[in-house]
Design a protein around this motif. Structure first.
Motif, PDB file in Angstrom:
ATOM      1  N   THR A 173     -33.750 -18.872 -32.170  1.00  0.00           N
ATOM      2  CA  THR A 173     -34.791 -19.880 -31.952  1.00  0.00           C
ATOM      3  C   THR A 173     -35.990 -19.233 -31.275  1.00  0.00           C
ATOM      4  O   THR A 173     -35.838 -18.413 -30.358  1.00  0.00           O
ATOM      5  CB  THR A 173     -34.250 -21.023 -31.065  1.00  0.00           C
ATOM      6  OG1 THR A 173     -33.037 -21.516 -31.628  1.00  0.00           O
ATOM      7  CG2 THR A 173     -35.257 -22.155 -30.973  1.00  0.00           C
ATOM      8  N   ASP A 174     -37.185 -19.609 -31.740  1.00  0.00           N
ATOM      9  CA  ASP A 174     -38.412 -19.112 -31.101  1.00  0.00           C
ATOM     10  C   ASP A 174     -39.332 -20.294 -30.838  1.00  0.00           C
ATOM     11  O   ASP A 174     -39.147 -21.397 -31.364  1.00  0.00           O
ATOM     12  CB  ASP A 174     -39.115 -18.074 -31.979  1.00  0.00           C
ATOM     13  CG  ASP A 174     -39.631 -18.657 -33.282  1.00  0.00           C
ATOM     14  OD1 ASP A 174     -40.673 -19.350 -33.261  1.00  0.00           O
ATOM     15  OD2 ASP A 174     -38.989 -18.415 -34.334  1.00  0.00           O
ATOM     16  N   ASP A 175     -40.350 -20.088 -29.967  1.00  0.00           N
ATOM     17  CA  ASP A 175     -41.307 -21.153 -29.628  1.00  0.00           C
ATOM     18  C   ASP A 175     -42.662 -20.877 -30.258  1.00  0.00           C
ATOM     19  O   ASP A 175     -43.709 -21.178 -29.686  1.00  0.00           O
ATOM     20  CB  ASP A 175     -41.447 -21.281 -28.108  1.00  0.00           C
ATOM     21  CG  ASP A 175     -41.909 -19.969 -27.467  1.00  0.00           C
ATOM     22  OD1 ASP A 175     -42.032 -18.956 -28.209  1.00  0.00           O
ATOM     23  OD2 ASP A 175     -42.134 -19.953 -26.247  1.00  0.00           O
ATOM     24  N   SER A 213     -28.206 -17.769 -29.440  1.00  0.00           N
ATOM     25  CA  SER A 213     -27.067 -18.547 -28.946  1.00  0.00           C
ATOM     26  C   SER A 213     -25.973 -18.558 -30.005  1.00  0.00           C
ATOM     27  O   SER A 213     -26.233 -18.332 -31.189  1.00  0.00           O
ATOM     28  CB  SER A 213     -27.490 -19.993 -28.621  1.00  0.00           C
ATOM     29  OG  SER A 213     -28.002 -20.630 -29.787  1.00  0.00           O
ATOM     30  N   THR A 229     -34.568 -17.138 -28.245  1.00  0.00           N
ATOM     31  CA  THR A 229     -33.224 -17.409 -27.721  1.00  0.00           C
ATOM     32  C   THR A 229     -32.180 -17.130 -28.787  1.00  0.00           C
ATOM     33  O   THR A 229     -32.297 -17.609 -29.933  1.00  0.00           O
ATOM     34  CB  THR A 229     -33.102 -18.870 -27.252  1.00  0.00           C
ATOM     35  OG1 THR A 229     -34.103 -19.129 -26.263  1.00  0.00           O
ATOM     36  CG2 THR A 229     -31.725 -19.137 -26.673  1.00  0.00           C
ATOM     37  N   ARG A 289     -36.135 -22.441 -35.976  1.00  0.00           N
ATOM     38  CA  ARG A 289     -34.727 -22.136 -35.700  1.00  0.00           C
ATOM     39  C   ARG A 289     -34.034 -21.729 -36.989  1.00  0.00           C
ATOM     40  O   ARG A 289     -34.081 -22.471 -37.996  1.00  0.00           O
ATOM     41  CB  ARG A 289     -34.001 -23.313 -35.096  1.00  0.00           C
ATOM     42  CG  ARG A 289     -32.496 -23.077 -34.934  1.00  0.00           C
ATOM     43  CD  ARG A 289     -31.793 -24.315 -34.416  1.00  0.00           C
ATOM     44  NE  ARG A 289     -32.185 -24.582 -33.032  1.00  0.00           N
ATOM     45  CZ  ARG A 289     -31.927 -25.738 -32.398  1.00  0.00           C
ATOM     46  NH1 ARG A 289     -31.310 -26.720 -33.061  1.00  0.00           N
ATOM     47  NH2 ARG A 289     -32.306 -25.917 -31.137  1.00  0.00           N
ATOM     48  N   ALA A 298     -30.419  -8.349 -27.582  1.00  0.00           N
ATOM     49  CA  ALA A 298     -31.435  -8.844 -26.636  1.00  0.00           C
ATOM     50  C   ALA A 298     -31.889  -7.726 -25.707  1.00  0.00           C
ATOM     51  O   ALA A 298     -33.081  -7.608 -25.384  1.00  0.00           O
ATOM     52  CB  ALA A 298     -30.868 -10.015 -25.836  1.00  0.00           C
ATOM     53  N   ARG A 356     -33.723 -13.849 -24.933  1.00  0.00           N
ATOM     54  CA  ARG A 356     -32.639 -14.280 -24.049  1.00  0.00           C
ATOM     55  C   ARG A 356     -31.412 -14.604 -24.887  1.00  0.00           C
ATOM     56  O   ARG A 356     -31.515 -15.287 -25.908  1.00  0.00           O
ATOM     57  CB  ARG A 356     -33.093 -15.514 -23.264  1.00  0.00           C
ATOM     58  CG  ARG A 356     -32.075 -16.028 -22.261  1.00  0.00           C
ATOM     59  CD  ARG A 356     -32.725 -17.092 -21.365  1.00  0.00           C
ATOM     60  NE  ARG A 356     -33.262 -18.180 -22.174  1.00  0.00           N
ATOM     61  CZ  ARG A 356     -32.558 -19.272 -22.511  1.00  0.00           C
ATOM     62  NH1 ARG A 356     -31.303 -19.404 -22.143  1.00  0.00           N
ATOM     63  NH2 ARG A 356     -33.135 -20.219 -23.219  1.00  0.00           N
ATOM     64  N   ALA A 357     -30.263 -14.081 -24.479  1.00  0.00           N
ATOM     65  CA  ALA A 357     -29.000 -14.332 -25.177  1.00  0.00           C
ATOM     66  C   ALA A 357     -28.181 -15.314 -24.372  1.00  0.00           C
ATOM     67  O   ALA A 357     -27.905 -15.092 -23.192  1.00  0.00           O
ATOM     68  CB  ALA A 357     -28.217 -13.032 -25.381  1.00  0.00           C
ATOM     69  N   ALA A 358     -27.807 -16.419 -25.011  1.00  0.00           N
ATOM     70  CA  ALA A 358     -26.970 -17.441 -24.374  1.00  0.00           C
ATOM     71  C   ALA A 358     -25.736 -17.646 -25.237  1.00  0.00           C
ATOM     72  O   ALA A 358     -25.669 -18.561 -26.049  1.00  0.00           O
ATOM     73  CB  ALA A 358     -27.759 -18.749 -24.217  1.00  0.00           C
ATOM     74  N   THR A 372     -40.826 -16.923 -25.720  1.00  0.00           N
ATOM     75  CA  THR A 372     -39.371 -16.762 -25.603  1.00  0.00           C
ATOM     76  C   THR A 372     -38.697 -16.840 -26.965  1.00  0.00           C
ATOM     77  O   THR A 372     -39.073 -17.666 -27.815  1.00  0.00           O
ATOM     78  CB  THR A 372     -38.763 -17.847 -24.684  1.00  0.00           C
ATOM     79  OG1 THR A 372     -39.436 -17.832 -23.437  1.00  0.00           O
ATOM     80  CG2 THR A 372     -37.270 -17.604 -24.468  1.00  0.00           C
TER      81      THR A 372
END
Length: 454
Positions: free
Chosen positions: A387-389, A374, A372, A446, A326, A336-338, A370
């Motif tokens: 995951t992307d939007d 995870s 993400t 995803r 990230a 973003r890394a969660a 964004t």
């Protein structure tokens, strides 16, 4: 000093070629040196022991003869006894330096040697080496005013024969012991190396067929256990290479089939009937495009093969890898890394990065704002989600998503050869994992990576 070249060449030809033969030769040489030393020491001790026994025998005889010598009243006189003939055998009696009696068969050489011993006036022994080896000992007669000396002689032939017999017996025993040592060493080394030979045969067989058998375990000695660990690591690499080779061959075959089919179909259509210059140019453009596609596919896959796949066993800190990926993506959209730690995957960090990187690049390419990353754990596996939007994957294209060279919309303005997702899946499967698409996700797309937990 180094040996001449012919000598070194001869010794190299005569040296055993097997470890069993070399160890047996070392054991035989060591045993031979030890037995030579022991034989020399033993026979030296035996010779000294026999000489002492001979000296004791001579002194006993001298003491018996001394009982017949009278040294009282200032003169030396030999008394006559019933055993006079027996006592006089090999015995000389001296009064000072004067010979009083000598044996009937006393040779001149022995008499001279006896006189030399008597002249010393002390206890002394010497060995003469003439026709026969004879030991002489001088014994002063105790008591009395006059000095008298008794010299006795003993033939050492029986003692020498005994020593020679013991020496020959020692050599015979050494030969038997060396033969037994060599035979037992070969037997013991052969039994000790039998597991190594078995492991060698197993390694050859397992590496050829790609078996999942392991050498570790089985109650082997520590040395063989360490060898088993090394062989397991080697087999893991061989299996990874075989998997890589099969997958690369399969992918090349599959990916090159489509552009090659386009070239063949276009040439067949062009040969079917006469064409105008415009038709010929259009056909050549199609052939050129298909050839360029083939070249791109080959370059991408071969570059990946040349770099090598880190599929050896290892562990990776999943949150650290995701946060690093990230941080490396500094362009828009935001990544973003969660991934709460600790969470460990059973692959090397480099391999984990190369699995996730194509998915991340694909998400960044199509996301609006964004992306993400995870991670979580579930039933012995590590689950990583990218995951992307963005617009998501068209429903009609989901079946072709992981086929090499396929793109949902080649004219969408994004570069790529359609190999990122297939490459990520291939790497994940090589490590015992999987990459899949989640069609139930709502907005955007995803992709899910599952890998063995570390």
């Amino acid at each position: 000093m180094s040996l001449p070249s012919p000598v070194r060449s001869l010794s190299a030809r005569l040296a055993p070629r097997t470890l069993r033969g070399r160890l047996s030769l070392v054991a035989l040489t060591t045993a031979a040196l030890l037995m030579v030393i022991l034989t020399v020491v033993f026979n030296t001790v035996v010779r000294h022991r026999l000489q002492r026994e001979a000296d004791d025998e001579l002194r006993t005889r001298a003491a018996a003869v001394a009982t017949t010598v009278d040294t009282r009243h200032g003169r030396v006189r030999v008394l006559e006894t019933s055993g006079d003939r027996l006592l006089d055998t090999n015995a000389w009696i001296y009064a000072g330096g004067r010979l009083l009696e000598r044996p009937p068969s006393g040779a001149g050489e022995l008499t001279r040697a006896a006189a030399a011993l008597a002249a010393r006036g002390t206890r002394a022994c010497r060995t003469t080496h003439g026709a026969d080896t004879v030991r002489l000992c001088a014994e002063p007669v105790p008591g009395g005013a006059a000095r008298a000396t008794v010299v006795t002689a003993l033939d050492l032939a029986p003692y020498r024969n005994s020593a020679r017999t013991l020496l020959l017996g020692s050599f015979a025993l050494d030969a038997v012991m060396l033969a037994c040592t060599y035979a037992l060493t070969r037997l013991a080394v052969g039994r000790a190396l039998r597991p190594v030979r078995t492991m060698t045969d197993q390694a050859t067989q397992w590496s050829a067929v790609g078996s999942e058998e392991r050498f570790t375990g089985g109650g082997r000695p520590a040395e063989l256990a360490a060898l088993g660990v090394s062989l397991d690591s080697l087999l893991d690499r061989i299996r990874a290479v075989l998997r890589h080779e099969r997958q690369l061959t399969g992918e090349l075959s599959h990916e090159l089939r489509t552009p090659l089919s386009r070239i063949v179909a276009e040439l067949d259509w062009w040969h079917a009937r006469p064409r105008s210059d415009a038709d010929t140019k259009a056909s050549l453009d199609v052939v050129a495009e298909a050839a360029q596609s083939m070249r791109t596919i080959c370059d991408t896959l071969l570059d990946e093969a040349r770099e090598g796949m880190p599929t050896a066993p290892g562990t990776a800190d999943v949150p650290a890898v995701l946060h690093r990926l990230a941080a490396q993506s500094d362009a828009s959209p935001a990544v973003r890394a969660a991934a709460p730690g600790p969470l460990t995957a059973g692959v090397q960090p480099a391999l984990l990065e190369r699995i996730v990187s194509p998915l991340l690049a694909n998400a960044v390419r199509y996301a609006r704002t964004t992306v993400t990353l995870s991670a979580s754990r579930e039933e012995g596996l590590v689950r990583i989600e990218v995951t992307d939007d963005g617009p998501g994957v068209p429903t009609a294209f989901t079946a072709l998503l992981f086929q090499p060279g396929k793109r949902a919309d080649p004219g969408d303005g994004h570069a790529g050869a359609g190999l990122g997702l297939p490459l990520a899946r291939r790497l994940a499967r090589s490590a015992g994992g999987e990459v899949s698409y989640d069609p139930g996700h709502g907005l955007g797309a995803r992709f899910v990576v599952t890998l063995p937990a570390g």
